[in-house]
Design a protein around this motif. Structure first.
Motif, PDB file in Angstrom:
ATOM      1  N   PRO A 452      10.320  12.562   0.074  1.00 32.11           N
ATOM      2  CA  PRO A 452       8.984  12.390  -0.511  1.00 32.11           C
ATOM      3  C   PRO A 452       9.073  11.776  -1.901  1.00 32.11           C
ATOM      4  N   VAL A 453       8.138  10.876  -2.166  1.00 39.82           N
ATOM      5  CA  VAL A 453       8.072  10.316  -3.519  1.00 39.82           C
ATOM      6  C   VAL A 453       7.409  11.337  -4.430  1.00 39.82           C
ATOM      7  N   ALA A 454       7.649  11.200  -5.701  1.00 37.36           N
ATOM      8  CA  ALA A 454       7.157  12.181  -6.668  1.00 37.36           C
ATOM      9  C   ALA A 454       5.659  12.029  -6.886  1.00 37.36           C
ATOM     10  N   ASN A 455       5.042  13.137  -7.318  1.00 38.10           N
ATOM     11  CA  ASN A 455       3.634  13.077  -7.696  1.00 38.10           C
ATOM     12  C   ASN A 455       3.470  12.152  -8.897  1.00 38.10           C
ATOM     13  N   GLY A 456       2.294  11.505  -8.961  1.00 41.46           N
ATOM     14  CA  GLY A 456       2.032  10.657 -10.113  1.00 41.46           C
ATOM     15  C   GLY A 456       1.155   9.477  -9.760  1.00 41.46           C
ATOM     16  N   PHE A 457       1.077   8.503 -10.724  1.00 39.72           N
ATOM     17  CA  PHE A 457       0.273   7.299 -10.541  1.00 39.72           C
ATOM     18  C   PHE A 457       1.161   6.175 -10.029  1.00 39.72           C
ATOM     19  N   TYR A 458       0.618   5.392  -9.085  1.00 37.91           N
ATOM     20  CA  TYR A 458       1.343   4.262  -8.519  1.00 37.91           C
ATOM     21  C   TYR A 458       0.394   3.074  -8.435  1.00 37.91           C
ATOM     22  N   LEU A 459       0.981   1.888  -8.384  1.00 36.54           N
ATOM     23  CA  LEU A 459       0.227   0.641  -8.283  1.00 36.54           C
ATOM     24  C   LEU A 459       0.590  -0.044  -6.976  1.00 36.54           C
ATOM     25  N   TYR A 460      -0.388  -0.734  -6.369  1.00 32.12           N
ATOM     26  CA  TYR A 460      -0.100  -1.443  -5.117  1.00 32.12           C
ATOM     27  C   TYR A 460      -0.807  -2.783  -5.135  1.00 32.12           C
ATOM     28  N   VAL A 461      -0.218  -3.740  -4.385  1.00 29.82           N
ATOM     29  CA  VAL A 461      -0.750  -5.092  -4.315  1.00 29.82           C
ATOM     30  C   VAL A 461      -0.341  -5.701  -2.981  1.00 29.82           C
ATOM     31  N   VAL A 462      -1.139  -6.667  -2.494  1.00 27.89           N
ATOM     32  CA  VAL A 462      -0.831  -7.386  -1.251  1.00 27.89           C
ATOM     33  C   VAL A 462      -0.660  -8.857  -1.590  1.00 27.89           C
ATOM     34  N   ILE A 463       0.409  -9.429  -1.043  1.00 30.87           N
ATOM     35  CA  ILE A 463       0.643 -10.874  -1.174  1.00 30.87           C
ATOM     36  C   ILE A 463       0.706 -11.435   0.239  1.00 30.87           C
ATOM     37  N   THR A 464      -0.210 -12.360   0.576  1.00 32.66           N
ATOM     38  CA  THR A 464      -0.251 -12.917   1.931  1.00 32.66           C
ATOM     39  C   THR A 464       0.747 -14.046   2.067  1.00 32.66           C
ATOM     40  N   ASP A 465       1.015 -14.388   3.332  1.00 37.67           N
ATOM     41  CA  ASP A 465       1.955 -15.480   3.598  1.00 37.67           C
ATOM     42  C   ASP A 465       1.404 -16.815   3.116  1.00 37.67           C
ATOM     43  N   SER A 466       0.077 -16.868   2.966  1.00 42.07           N
ATOM     44  CA  SER A 466      -0.526 -18.124   2.485  1.00 42.07           C
ATOM     45  C   SER A 466      -0.567 -18.183   0.968  1.00 42.07           C
ATOM     46  N   GLY A 467      -0.041 -17.139   0.283  1.00 44.95           N
ATOM     47  CA  GLY A 467       0.054 -17.156  -1.165  1.00 44.95           C
ATOM     48  C   GLY A 467      -1.061 -16.429  -1.878  1.00 44.95           C
ATOM     49  N   GLU A 468      -2.026 -15.866  -1.128  1.00 45.65           N
ATOM     50  CA  GLU A 468      -3.085 -15.111  -1.797  1.00 45.65           C
ATOM     51  C   GLU A 468      -2.521 -13.797  -2.325  1.00 45.65           C
ATOM     52  N   ARG A 469      -3.102 -13.359  -3.441  1.00 43.99           N
ATOM     53  CA  ARG A 469      -2.646 -12.121  -4.066  1.00 43.99           C
ATOM     54  C   ARG A 469      -3.862 -11.250  -4.365  1.00 43.99           C
ATOM     55  N   SER A 470      -3.770  -9.977  -3.979  1.00 43.81           N
ATOM     56  CA  SER A 470      -4.899  -9.072  -4.198  1.00 43.81           C
ATOM     57  C   SER A 470      -4.903  -8.554  -5.621  1.00 43.81           C
ATOM     58  N   GLU A 471      -6.023  -7.922  -5.967  1.00 43.64           N
ATOM     59  CA  GLU A 471      -6.067  -7.204  -7.229  1.00 43.64           C
ATOM     60  C   GLU A 471      -5.118  -6.013  -7.153  1.00 43.64           C
ATOM     61  N   VAL A 472      -4.662  -5.564  -8.295  1.00 47.38           N
ATOM     62  CA  VAL A 472      -3.769  -4.405  -8.333  1.00 47.38           C
ATOM     63  C   VAL A 472      -4.615  -3.139  -8.167  1.00 47.38           C
ATOM     64  N   GLY A 473      -4.207  -2.317  -7.188  1.00 45.53           N
ATOM     65  CA  GLY A 473      -4.910  -1.058  -6.966  1.00 45.53           C
ATOM     66  C   GLY A 473      -4.118   0.114  -7.499  1.00 45.53           C
ATOM     67  N   ARG A 474      -4.805   1.219  -7.711  1.00 43.50           N
ATOM     68  CA  ARG A 474      -4.164   2.429  -8.214  1.00 43.50           C
ATOM     69  C   ARG A 474      -4.173   3.509  -7.122  1.00 43.50           C
ATOM     70  N   LEU A 475      -3.034   4.192  -7.008  1.00 38.25           N
ATOM     71  CA  LEU A 475      -2.883   5.274  -6.028  1.00 38.25           C
ATOM     72  C   LEU A 475      -2.363   6.509  -6.743  1.00 38.25           C
ATOM     73  N   VAL A 476      -3.018   7.635  -6.501  1.00 36.95           N
ATOM     74  CA  VAL A 476      -2.574   8.907  -7.068  1.00 36.95           C
ATOM     75  C   VAL A 476      -1.976   9.747  -5.946  1.00 36.95           C
ATOM     76  N   ILE A 477      -0.740  10.226  -6.177  1.00 38.50           N
ATOM     77  CA  ILE A 477      -0.087  11.140  -5.234  1.00 38.50           C
ATOM     78  C   ILE A 477      -0.025  12.501  -5.896  1.00 38.50           C
ATOM     79  N   GLY A 478      -0.613  13.472  -5.238  1.00 40.62           N
ATOM     80  CA  GLY A 478      -0.635  14.817  -5.810  1.00 40.62           C
ATOM     81  C   GLY A 478      -0.437  15.863  -4.737  1.00 40.62           C
ATOM     82  N   ARG A 479       0.793  16.282  -4.544  1.00 40.52           N
ATOM     83  CA  ARG A 479       1.083  17.331  -3.552  1.00 40.52           C
ATOM     84  C   ARG A 479       0.924  18.705  -4.192  1.00 40.52           C
TER      85      ARG A 479
END
Length: 480
Positions: A452-479
């Motif tokens: 398991p990854v540790a509790n805390g704040f994480y960032l996520y992003v998607v990069i498509t094969d055509s070169g598009e890039r999403s906005e950076v999202g925030r994910l909170v993990i709190g077990r």
């Protein structure tokens, strides 16, 4: 009045031949009711109440002989008699013997049936009345036998050895079959066994036809119910046979059968009953097997499921008394309790599945689905799903639930395949995954290398094969 015989045995116990002679003479009256007279020499006169055979003879030493005594006479006057048998013999030890005899000349009783009489008509309970008397016995000592016949040859016993009460209750239903040629016989017997008999003229026993009737429960059955039919017929005797016709081609010969219909609608039920006298009657009634509403079960979406974009609604709608293909399906959604249901599909086919584009919703949140199935007669059944979540994508990718504790689902809308990248706040990569454009979602179990990854704040992003890039999202993990 009848003659009866008995035996007196004489024996010679002496050493020489014994000659004997027997005579009859009067004795002392046996009771104060003594009447009539006797003939001193019964062998010589008619009407004697005792006859002796032989009157004389001889016996060798050790020999014995049976002397036949005939008692009574048809010509004798009734009454009680006291007689003596006088036996003389050339026996020096016992030259003479006297044997006292008491005889009763009996008069038979007389009986007459007063009711019913020839020509009467009897139905159900009736009273048999008679008079029985005896001139030389107490009337209460008489015993009465009663019997009936339909054909004059076969007699059926009603009572044997009854007290001379003068009446007897007879339920004529017991004869089973009515008719016009019945007779009654009464027989009186006195203590000495003398009898008298009386037979009535022909009379009629009436049997009324039964009144057929029935009931059933429950009063408004469906094809799922077992209907209990109950015979409620009445008769002056008793019912011996039943024939049920349920109107659907089935029948029964039980008194109160169970039956289950396989189709809805109205059916004509017939009950024919036959009584113990062979008469029959039929009752007719209508039973309606009422329409059964459909049943609906929702398989998808499931409780707690998160939906985004096109989602499949899956259900199972059945109807016990209609073709399932004839059901019409209405799909609706409701965002919150208390708000009105909104139509997705109205009167659609019972296909079991429907693809719902959740992107058409104004906003995401908690939702429920209602599936309603209606049969051709308008009866309906419905089911409401458990609460689920709709993710409204206002950007290329979003995560739910957020915060997450056990797993998280990434919902995305991309034109070409791409890659998901998750970083910690220090910019170190934590998780990477291939995203297929057609899948629309990806689930991560919040582990890295099996741990398991540790509790805390994480960032996520998607990069498509055509070169598009999403906005950076925030994910909170709190077990916990």
């Amino acid at each position: 009045g009848e003659e009866k015989q008995t035996i007196m045995r004489l024996g010679n116990k002496g050493a020489g031949t014994m000659d004997f002679e027997i005579s009859v003479g009067p004795g002392v009256p046996a009771s104060s009711e003594w009447t009539g007279s006797i003939v001193p020499e019964p062998a010589k006169g008619g009407g004697s109440i005792i006859k002796v055979d032989p009157l004389s003879g001889h016996l060798a030493p050790g020999e014995s002989r049976d002397i036949i005594l005939t008692l009574g006479s048809p010509d004798a006057v009734c009454g009680t008699y006291s007689l003596c048998l006088y036996v003389s013999a050339n026996d020096p030890q016992r030259p003479f013997a006297v044997i006292p005899v008491t005889l009763k000349i009996n008069v038979p009783p007389a009986i007459e049936i007063k009711a019913p009489v020839g020509g009467d008509e009897l139905h159900k309970e009736c009273e048999i009345k008679w008079t029985a008397t005896d001139p030389d016995d107490d009337n209460d000592d008489l015993l009465i036998d009663l019997a009936w016949t339909r054909d004059g040859s076969h007699w059926h016993e009603l009572g044997r050895g009854l007290l001379n009460t003068g009446c007897f209750q007879w339920n004529t239903i017991a004869v089973r079959k009515a008719g016009e040629t019945f007779r009654l016989r009464a027989r009186a017997t006195d203590p000495a066994g003398a009898q008298d008999e009386f037979v009535t003229g022909e009379f009629t026993i009436i049997n009324l036809a039964p009144a057929a009737d029935f009931g059933f429960a429950p009063p408004s059955p469906t094809v799922r119910d077992v209907v209990k039919f109950v015979d409620e017929s009445t008769d002056d005797g008793w019912i011996v046979a039943w024939h049920w016709e349920f109107g659907d081609g089935c029948e029964s010969f039980e008194p109160s059968p169970d039956h289950q219909y396989s189709e809805k609608g109205q059916f004509t039920v017939l009950l024919t009953v036959t009584d113990n006298g062979g008469l029959a009657a039929t009752a007719e009634g209508t039973i309606e097997i009422v329409n059964l509403p459909p049943r609906v079960e929702i398989m998808r979406p499931r409780a707690g499921q998160a939906l985004s974009g096109e989602a499949t609604i899956e259900w199972k709608a059945t109807d016990a008394d209609d073709n399932q293909d004839a059901l019409k399906i209405t799909l609706e959604y409701r965002p919150e309790e208390g708000q009105a249901w909104q139509a997705i599909v109205s009167g659609g086919p019972n296909s079991g599945k429907h693809v719902w584009d959740t992107a058409e919703l104004e906003r995401g949140g908690k939702y429920r689905i209602r599936v309603t199935a209606a049969d051709p007669e308008g009866a309906s059944g419905a089911a409401i799903s458990e609460e689920f979540t709709v993710i409204a994508l206002t950007r290329m990718i979003t995560a739910a639930p957020n915060p997450a504790s056990e797993r998280v689902t990434f919902y995305y809308d991309i034109d070409t395949d791409g890659e998901l990248l998750v970083y910690d706040v220090a910019g170190r990569p934590v998780h990477m995954a291939k995203l297929w454009a057609a899948a629309k979602s990806y689930e991560w179990d919040l582990t890295r290398g099996g741990r398991p990854v540790a509790n805390g704040f994480y960032l996520y992003v998607v990069i498509t094969d055509s070169g598009e890039r999403s906005e950076v999202g925030r994910l909170v993990i709190g077990r916990r």
